[in-house]
Design an enzyme around this catalytic site. Structure first.
Site, PDB file in Angstrom:
ATOM      1  N   GLU A 148      -4.143  -9.437   3.661  1.00 15.60           N
ATOM      2  CA  GLU A 148      -4.810  -9.049   4.907  1.00 15.60           C
ATOM      3  C   GLU A 148      -6.010  -9.917   5.286  1.00 15.60           C
ATOM      4  OE1 GLU A 148      -2.716  -5.180   3.679  1.00 15.60           O
ATOM      5  OE2 GLU A 148      -3.615  -6.930   2.703  1.00 15.60           O
ATOM      6  N   GLU A 177       0.821  -1.210   0.000  1.00 15.17           N
ATOM      7  CA  GLU A 177       0.000   0.000   0.000  1.00 15.17           C
ATOM      8  C   GLU A 177       0.857   1.263   0.000  1.00 15.17           C
ATOM      9  OE1 GLU A 177      -4.177  -0.925   2.063  1.00 15.17           O
ATOM     10  OE2 GLU A 177      -2.488  -1.420   3.350  1.00 15.17           O
TER      11      GLU A 177
END
Length: 246
Positions: free
Chosen positions: A129, A109
């Site tokens: 995640e 990210e």
């Protein structure tokens, strides 16, 4: 300023930041977040190009899981990682991530938040995640579809697909894949190319590109500023004189 999780090199036209937590595959900790905020604050005060990379042939193996385990609802609502990554995204001058090895979870990210990415052959991007019972909440759920399209983004975010360097280039996530030993040299060459452009033009171009829905007014206003600048007049005069001599 002394940093504990970063190596920071200041140059005349750029800042080189290396994520440096070798004991944890450069995992993004709360301390690293705070130190990156300090870097951003400096780049907001004195705009320069930013080159972001990781130490030891890994970009960042994710966020620090031990710290994530202790975070609850209140910490999630603070957007600890997402606020930093958005700040990186909105830095005045272009940003480049040079990625070798793993760029996973929060590491991916952070790379997504940069304007451009260049990769070594061993680079791997992924967002695992959901396997940890959470979602990629620091920008991947909306930024990755913008970068690679909804289908590939869902393959990464929902199906757990990782993108190796070749796949990332094919998807448009990285500008180029270069030999590992040449990664930083090629990253600097790309920044050198940008540095030859007008700094004001780069800043305003980035501002306009990142302002969806404001066109064409934003384009016109930015161009009006540039048209009045001496830099534009000098550059165009040199161009015309060169063409005349040719």
């Amino acid at each position: 300023m002394a940093y504990e999780t970063l190596l920071v090199e200041e140059r005349d036209d750029r800042v080189v930041v290396t994520l440096h937590r070798p004991e944890a595959r450069n995992a993004i900790s709360g301390q690293m977040i705070q130190e990156l905020h300090e870097v951003c604050a400096d780049l907001e005060r004195r705009p320069k190009l930013l080159l972001l990379t990781g130490h030891g042939r890994v970009f960042a193996g994710g966020a620090d899981i031990a710290e994530l385990l202790e975070r609850g609802r209140d910490e999630a609502l603070q957007g600890i990682n997402s606020r930093l990554f958005e700040r990186v995204r909105r830095l005045p001058m272009p940003t480049l991530a040079a990625v070798d090895g793993w760029a996973l979870g929060g590491g991916a990210e952070l790379a997504y938040a940069c304007d451009l990415r260049i990769a070594a052959p061993d680079a791997v991007f992924g967002n695992p995640e959901p396997g940890l019972g959470i979602l990629a909440a620091a920008g991947a759920c909306w930024r990755l579809p913008e970068l690679v399209g909804e289908s590939i983004a869902k393959q990464v975010l929902l199906a757990g697909r990782t993108l190796d360097a070749a796949a990332a280039q094919a998807a448009g996530l990285v500008i180029d894949v270069v030999a590992t030993d040449d990664l930083m040299q090629q990253a600097h060459a790309l920044l050198d190319r940008m540095a030859r452009s007008s700094a004001t033009a780069l800043r305003l171009t980035k501002l306009v590109v990142d302002s969806p829905g404001a066109h064409p007014v934003a384009d016109d206003l930015a161009q009006a500023v540039l048209f009045e600048g001496q830099d534009k007049k000098d550059r165009m005069t040199r161009f015309l004189e060169k063409r005349t001599r040719a």
